[in-house]
Design a protein around this motif. Structure first.
Motif, PDB file in Angstrom:
ATOM      1  N   ALA A  94     -49.204  36.773 -60.285  1.00 39.71           N
ATOM      2  CA  ALA A  94     -50.674  37.415 -59.905  1.00 39.71           C
ATOM      3  C   ALA A  94     -51.563  36.165 -60.390  1.00 39.71           C
ATOM      4  CB  ALA A  94     -50.948  38.650 -60.793  1.00 39.71           C
ATOM      5  N   ALA A  95     -51.393  35.782 -61.539  1.00 37.90           N
ATOM      6  CA  ALA A  95     -52.458  34.646 -62.169  1.00 37.90           C
ATOM      7  C   ALA A  95     -52.289  33.462 -60.888  1.00 37.90           C
ATOM      8  CB  ALA A  95     -52.024  34.261 -63.669  1.00 37.90           C
ATOM      9  N   LEU A  96     -51.118  33.006 -60.634  1.00 34.98           N
ATOM     10  CA  LEU A  96     -51.077  31.943 -59.694  1.00 34.98           C
ATOM     11  C   LEU A  96     -51.899  32.246 -58.510  1.00 34.98           C
ATOM     12  CD1 LEU A  96     -47.488  30.953 -60.101  1.00 34.98           C
ATOM     13  CD2 LEU A  96     -49.342  29.667 -60.746  1.00 34.98           C
ATOM     14  N   GLU A  97     -51.795  33.366 -57.896  1.00 36.51           N
ATOM     15  CA  GLU A  97     -52.387  33.903 -56.656  1.00 36.51           C
ATOM     16  C   GLU A  97     -53.893  33.821 -57.036  1.00 36.51           C
ATOM     17  OE1 GLU A  97     -50.468  37.359 -56.000  1.00 36.51           O
ATOM     18  OE2 GLU A  97     -48.968  36.511 -54.577  1.00 36.51           O
ATOM     19  N   TRP A  98     -54.411  34.323 -58.103  1.00 39.19           N
ATOM     20  CA  TRP A  98     -55.757  34.406 -58.628  1.00 39.19           C
ATOM     21  C   TRP A  98     -56.346  32.755 -58.492  1.00 39.19           C
ATOM     22  CZ3 TRP A  98     -58.764  32.147 -62.067  1.00 39.19           C
ATOM     23  CH2 TRP A  98     -59.930  32.614 -62.271  1.00 39.19           C
ATOM     24  N   ALA A  99     -55.577  32.014 -58.767  1.00 38.59           N
ATOM     25  CA  ALA A  99     -56.205  30.709 -59.100  1.00 38.59           C
ATOM     26  C   ALA A  99     -56.027  29.973 -57.793  1.00 38.59           C
ATOM     27  CB  ALA A  99     -55.179  29.964 -59.798  1.00 38.59           C
ATOM     28  N   ALA A 100     -55.197  30.588 -56.961  1.00 37.60           N
ATOM     29  CA  ALA A 100     -55.341  29.853 -55.526  1.00 37.60           C
ATOM     30  C   ALA A 100     -56.391  30.381 -54.896  1.00 37.60           C
ATOM     31  CB  ALA A 100     -53.989  30.167 -54.818  1.00 37.60           C
ATOM     32  N   ALA A 101     -56.962  31.534 -55.122  1.00 38.67           N
ATOM     33  CA  ALA A 101     -57.895  32.095 -54.327  1.00 38.67           C
ATOM     34  C   ALA A 101     -59.321  31.646 -54.912  1.00 38.67           C
ATOM     35  CB  ALA A 101     -57.987  33.723 -54.436  1.00 38.67           C
ATOM     36  N   HIS A 102     -59.272  31.031 -56.163  1.00 36.90           N
ATOM     37  CA  HIS A 102     -60.509  30.274 -56.841  1.00 36.90           C
ATOM     38  C   HIS A 102     -60.405  28.897 -57.253  1.00 36.90           C
ATOM     39  CE1 HIS A 102     -60.503  34.832 -57.525  1.00 36.90           C
ATOM     40  NE2 HIS A 102     -61.696  34.747 -57.796  1.00 36.90           N
ATOM     41  N   ASN A 103     -60.160  28.308 -56.005  1.00 37.25           N
ATOM     42  CA  ASN A 103     -60.021  26.894 -56.326  1.00 37.25           C
ATOM     43  C   ASN A 103     -59.359  26.244 -57.575  1.00 37.25           C
ATOM     44  OD1 ASN A 103     -61.300  26.782 -53.681  1.00 37.25           O
ATOM     45  ND2 ASN A 103     -63.232  27.061 -54.571  1.00 37.25           N
ATOM     46  N   ARG A 104     -58.414  26.795 -57.949  1.00 38.83           N
ATOM     47  CA  ARG A 104     -57.638  26.481 -59.191  1.00 38.83           C
ATOM     48  C   ARG A 104     -56.316  26.267 -58.821  1.00 38.83           C
ATOM     49  NH1 ARG A 104     -61.638  29.791 -60.843  1.00 38.83           N
ATOM     50  NH2 ARG A 104     -63.128  29.218 -62.964  1.00 38.83           N
ATOM     51  N   SER A 105     -55.784  25.958 -57.893  1.00 33.81           N
ATOM     52  CA  SER A 105     -54.483  25.814 -57.400  1.00 33.81           C
ATOM     53  C   SER A 105     -53.321  24.966 -58.095  1.00 33.81           C
ATOM     54  CB  SER A 105     -54.352  25.363 -55.978  1.00 33.81           C
ATOM     55  OG  SER A 105     -55.049  26.324 -54.960  1.00 33.81           O
ATOM     56  N   ASN A 106     -53.906  24.030 -58.766  1.00 32.36           N
ATOM     57  CA  ASN A 106     -53.442  22.974 -59.646  1.00 32.36           C
ATOM     58  C   ASN A 106     -53.393  23.157 -61.040  1.00 32.36           C
ATOM     59  OD1 ASN A 106     -52.168  21.572 -57.096  1.00 32.36           O
ATOM     60  ND2 ASN A 106     -54.292  20.377 -57.432  1.00 32.36           N
ATOM     61  N   ALA A 107     -54.244  24.260 -61.478  1.00 30.22           N
ATOM     62  CA  ALA A 107     -54.307  24.592 -62.808  1.00 30.22           C
ATOM     63  C   ALA A 107     -53.050  25.275 -63.381  1.00 30.22           C
ATOM     64  CB  ALA A 107     -55.595  25.730 -63.030  1.00 30.22           C
ATOM     65  N   PRO A 108     -52.821  24.827 -64.627  1.00 30.09           N
ATOM     66  CA  PRO A 108     -51.593  25.431 -65.380  1.00 30.09           C
ATOM     67  C   PRO A 108     -52.030  26.776 -65.575  1.00 30.09           C
ATOM     68  CG  PRO A 108     -52.772  23.971 -66.798  1.00 30.09           C
ATOM     69  CD  PRO A 108     -53.338  23.838 -65.366  1.00 30.09           C
ATOM     70  N   VAL A 109     -50.936  27.819 -65.377  1.00 26.74           N
ATOM     71  CA  VAL A 109     -51.086  29.135 -65.813  1.00 26.74           C
ATOM     72  C   VAL A 109     -50.346  29.508 -67.383  1.00 26.74           C
ATOM     73  CG1 VAL A 109     -50.487  31.462 -65.241  1.00 26.74           C
ATOM     74  CG2 VAL A 109     -51.432  30.134 -63.410  1.00 26.74           C
ATOM     75  N   GLN A 110     -50.815  30.207 -68.029  1.00 34.56           N
ATOM     76  CA  GLN A 110     -50.265  30.324 -69.305  1.00 34.56           C
ATOM     77  C   GLN A 110     -50.390  31.806 -69.391  1.00 34.56           C
ATOM     78  OE1 GLN A 110     -52.195  28.924 -72.931  1.00 34.56           O
ATOM     79  NE2 GLN A 110     -50.432  29.344 -74.287  1.00 34.56           N
ATOM     80  N   VAL A 111     -49.142  32.490 -69.604  1.00 34.04           N
ATOM     81  CA  VAL A 111     -48.820  33.839 -69.927  1.00 34.04           C
ATOM     82  C   VAL A 111     -49.073  34.164 -71.462  1.00 34.04           C
ATOM     83  CG1 VAL A 111     -47.733  36.155 -69.635  1.00 34.04           C
ATOM     84  CG2 VAL A 111     -47.875  34.283 -67.699  1.00 34.04           C
ATOM     85  N   LEU A 112     -50.040  34.958 -71.909  1.00 41.09           N
ATOM     86  CA  LEU A 112     -49.983  34.966 -73.469  1.00 41.09           C
ATOM     87  C   LEU A 112     -49.045  36.136 -74.027  1.00 41.09           C
ATOM     88  CD1 LEU A 112     -53.965  34.808 -73.846  1.00 41.09           C
ATOM     89  CD2 LEU A 112     -52.025  32.921 -73.737  1.00 41.09           C
ATOM     90  N   PRO A 113     -48.752  35.903 -75.297  1.00 39.54           N
ATOM     91  CA  PRO A 113     -47.760  36.781 -75.793  1.00 39.54           C
ATOM     92  C   PRO A 113     -48.166  38.270 -75.736  1.00 39.54           C
ATOM     93  CG  PRO A 113     -47.886  35.026 -77.294  1.00 39.54           C
ATOM     94  CD  PRO A 113     -49.074  34.881 -76.302  1.00 39.54           C
ATOM     95  N   PHE A 114     -47.179  39.044 -75.648  1.00 38.79           N
ATOM     96  CA  PHE A 114     -47.580  40.651 -75.606  1.00 38.79           C
ATOM     97  C   PHE A 114     -46.476  41.315 -76.011  1.00 38.79           C
ATOM     98  CE2 PHE A 114     -45.174  39.661 -71.710  1.00 38.79           C
ATOM     99  CZ  PHE A 114     -44.701  40.717 -71.378  1.00 38.79           C
ATOM    100  N   ASP A 115     -46.682  42.770 -76.093  1.00 37.94           N
ATOM    101  CA  ASP A 115     -45.504  43.567 -76.734  1.00 37.94           C
ATOM    102  C   ASP A 115     -44.898  44.240 -75.383  1.00 37.94           C
ATOM    103  OD1 ASP A 115     -45.884  43.120 -79.478  1.00 37.94           O
ATOM    104  OD2 ASP A 115     -47.510  44.460 -79.591  1.00 37.94           O
ATOM    105  N   MET A 116     -43.379  43.998 -75.348  1.00 41.85           N
ATOM    106  CA  MET A 116     -42.902  44.518 -74.358  1.00 41.85           C
ATOM    107  C   MET A 116     -42.387  45.927 -74.827  1.00 41.85           C
ATOM    108  SD  MET A 116     -41.494  43.389 -71.410  1.00 41.85           S
ATOM    109  CE  MET A 116     -40.292  43.762 -70.084  1.00 41.85           C
TER     110      MET A 116
END
Length: 309
Positions: A220-242
């Protein structure tokens, strides 16, 4: 075939998400074998000796994925054996040497050979395993094979790769990327994306080895980045409680960072009737499976906004 109910069609009707199903095998052996001789299981394929069949079966039991592969009109040009992700390929003087190479690779020892630096794309066309792979996989394979630059891509049709209900099913090596619901019409854009070293987002299933919610959130973050001219930006998923024991309707919010933006990605757990292949459909089988799907994505703030506060 007119009365056949395709598992892929049922999967689409039920709106089961593709995202989050990106697990791919760590190591794969590609054994050249004519598609017309494939059988299920693959170690019972036509003209396969008992010794070779036993070697493939034992390798499979050890957790190694052995795929039979072929290429339309070019079967004899394929090397007898290829190892991925190493990209090593070799022909063998006799069957005993081939079996020894398979047995050794199953033990973690790579056989001697040459390196193929190209991107290898496996397209499941295993009609013996599932009708969807024949109907959807073969058309996608032919479209890719017709336009691919053979100096960049090694495209082969392969036996069962998993995920029949998401046909056409593909694995890209050595990157270990999984793609599903690929169509022939997407072939040019798919190859262009891979040529640029990018992920083809419309058919991407998610990053292998990650839990399903993380795969879904990252995609989802990659798709958001592609739609907002950030296609080559690294995506970092932050820690969360599963959640320990999620149930239908359970919500989970995962935060991701994309360059100068932070995203809140809300997922929702939903149960789907899953019939993994056409055989299960024909037998009236299936099971309810809890899946995570994207519910909502919100941009929380950017670094520029933080500076202005």
């Amino acid at each position: 075939m007119a009365n056949h109910v395709f598992c892929r069609d049922l999967c689409l009707e039920r709106d089961e998400p593709l995202q989050g199903t990106g697990d791919a095998p760590r190591r794969v052996l590609l054994l050249a074998w004519p598609r017309g001789k494939w059988r299920t299981p693959r170690w019972e394929s036509a003209d396969m000796s008992a010794l070779l069949a036993a070697s493939i079966h034992n390798a499979a039991k050890s957790g190694l994925h052995v795929a039979l592969v072929d290429r339309v009109g070019d079967s004899e040009a394929l090397p007898r054996l290829m190892a991925q992700p190493e990209g090593v390929y070799a022909d063998f003087e006799n069957e005993a040497a081939l079996i020894a190479a398979i047995d050794a690779y199953a033990e973690g020892i790579v056989f001697s050979g040459e390196i193929d630096p190209r991107i290898t794309i496996l397209v499941c066309t295993d009609s013996r395993r599932d009708a969807c792979c024949a109907r959807y996989g073969f058309s996608t394979y032919k479209a890719l094979d017709a336009i691919a630059d053979r100096d960049k891509f090694n495209i082969v049709q392969a036996t069962h790769l998993g995920g029949c209900r998401f046909a056409a099913s593909l694995v890209v090596m050595p990157e270990r990327q999984r793609y599903g619901r690929m169509t022939a019409g997407q072939a040019p854009a798919f190859l262009e994306a891979l040529s640029r070293g990018e992920i083809f987002l419309p058919a991407y299933k998610g990053r292998t080895d990650l839990p399903e919610p993380v795969q879904v959130a990252e995609l989802a973050a990659l798709e958001w980045a592609a739609a907002h001219n950030r296609s080559n930006a690294p995506v970092q998923v932050l820690p969360f409680d599963m959640p320990d024991d999620p149930a239908e309707g359970h919500e989970l919010t995962i935060r991701a960072a994309v360059r100068d933006a932070e995203l809140d990605i809300r997922l929702r757990a939903q149960t789907y009737m899953v019939q993994g292949n056409c055989g299960v459909v024909a037998e009236g089988g299936g099971s309810d499976v809890l899946r995570w799907r994207l519910d909502h994505l919100t941009t929380t703030k950017t670094k520029l906004q933080e500076r202005l506060l």
